[in-house]
Write an enzyme that holds these catalytic residues in place. Sequence first.
Site, PDB file in Angstrom:
ATOM      1  N   ASP A  48      47.317  34.881 -12.122  1.00  0.00           N
ATOM      2  CA  ASP A  48      47.476  34.824 -13.574  1.00  0.00           C
ATOM      3  C   ASP A  48      48.546  33.798 -13.945  1.00  0.00           C
ATOM      4  O   ASP A  48      49.706  33.941 -13.579  1.00  0.00           O
ATOM      5  CB  ASP A  48      47.885  36.208 -14.087  1.00  0.00           C
ATOM      6  CG  ASP A  48      48.069  36.244 -15.594  1.00  0.00           C
ATOM      7  OD1 ASP A  48      47.143  36.688 -16.288  1.00  0.00           O
ATOM      8  OD2 ASP A  48      49.152  35.841 -16.076  1.00  0.00           O
ATOM      9  N   LYS A  78      45.985  30.992 -20.061  1.00  0.00           N
ATOM     10  CA  LYS A  78      46.097  31.400 -21.455  1.00  0.00           C
ATOM     11  C   LYS A  78      46.406  30.201 -22.353  1.00  0.00           C
ATOM     12  O   LYS A  78      47.061  29.254 -21.909  1.00  0.00           O
ATOM     13  CB  LYS A  78      47.219  32.438 -21.619  1.00  0.00           C
ATOM     14  CG  LYS A  78      47.213  33.544 -20.570  1.00  0.00           C
ATOM     15  CD  LYS A  78      48.420  34.449 -20.707  1.00  0.00           C
ATOM     16  CE  LYS A  78      48.576  35.361 -19.507  1.00  0.00           C
ATOM     17  NZ  LYS A  78      49.101  34.667 -18.323  1.00  0.00           N
ATOM     18  N   HIS A 111      47.215  33.830 -25.903  1.00  0.00           N
ATOM     19  CA  HIS A 111      48.477  34.336 -25.364  1.00  0.00           C
ATOM     20  C   HIS A 111      49.254  35.200 -26.362  1.00  0.00           C
ATOM     21  O   HIS A 111      49.898  36.179 -25.966  1.00  0.00           O
ATOM     22  CB  HIS A 111      49.350  33.152 -24.923  1.00  0.00           C
ATOM     23  CG  HIS A 111      50.331  33.493 -23.851  1.00  0.00           C
ATOM     24  ND1 HIS A 111      50.804  32.565 -22.955  1.00  0.00           N
ATOM     25  CD2 HIS A 111      50.934  34.650 -23.517  1.00  0.00           C
ATOM     26  CE1 HIS A 111      51.654  33.144 -22.121  1.00  0.00           C
ATOM     27  NE2 HIS A 111      51.753  34.411 -22.448  1.00  0.00           N
TER      28      HIS A 111
END
Length: 284
Positions: A48, A78, A111
């Site tokens: 991530d 993101k 995000h």
Amino acid sequence: MTMNMEYAVLNNGIKMPMQGFGVFQIPDFEQCRRAVSDALNVGYRLIDTASVYGNEKAVGCAIRESGISRKDLFITTKAWISEMGYEQTLKAFKASLERLGLDYLDLYLIHMPFGDYYGAWRAMEELYSMGRIRAIGVCNFEPDRLIDLCKVIPAVNQVEIHPYIQQPEAIRIMHDFGVKPEAWGPLAEGKDRLFYNFVLSAIGNKYGKSVAQVILRWHLQRGIIAIPKSVHKKRMEENIAVYDFILTEEDMALISALATDHNQILDLHAPSEVERLYQIECKN
């Protein structure tokens, strides 16, 4: 993938590892590359990152060096506040993909719930329909904002979840809408002496496990995807070794009683915090 890894099935049928490795606050290229390489060697397959972390290139480098088949990896990044809006998000997606050195993403997230995220969501829906992204989702969206995005229901909502902020109502609504909860800061960054908490330590001693392992097991049994971060390989190995014990209902109840319902890391209702977020720029 890791033999004992458990998976969440997203609302479009895509399987996502229940445990991943996050790279927040690892901006140095070599340190991030090494950390991701170690995480992949330990057995993590969910990585991530985010454009604003400034380390997508390092993540991509580690992925290429790993020799692991792309189909066995689950890569999330993101789009930041400054990348919100239809055109801006299309551009941001292309830039992130180039930095990562990939031709598709497994999960692309908004995000923060600020800026023109409606325009960003339209762009993400389009990219999803084109097959450029396998699943799309959001971060830090409270129930009212989450419900508002409903043409393609978000597959994931990544929010602050740990023993001090457990988000039961938000998680209930996510489940109602088929949205998988994912915990960022699943260990609360060790704030408020979490790793020395008497209750968690006692539970850990019962199973011969660390406080971090108890918390990550608690997330797992709540059906929450978690992405702990560490630059230390030994900690990575520890964090993923949570499949050989099960917390009892009594253990789960004791951990539930630790909730304070106050965010320890990020309060999106505080004007000063929102102003600070708007001042952060993507540096890649």
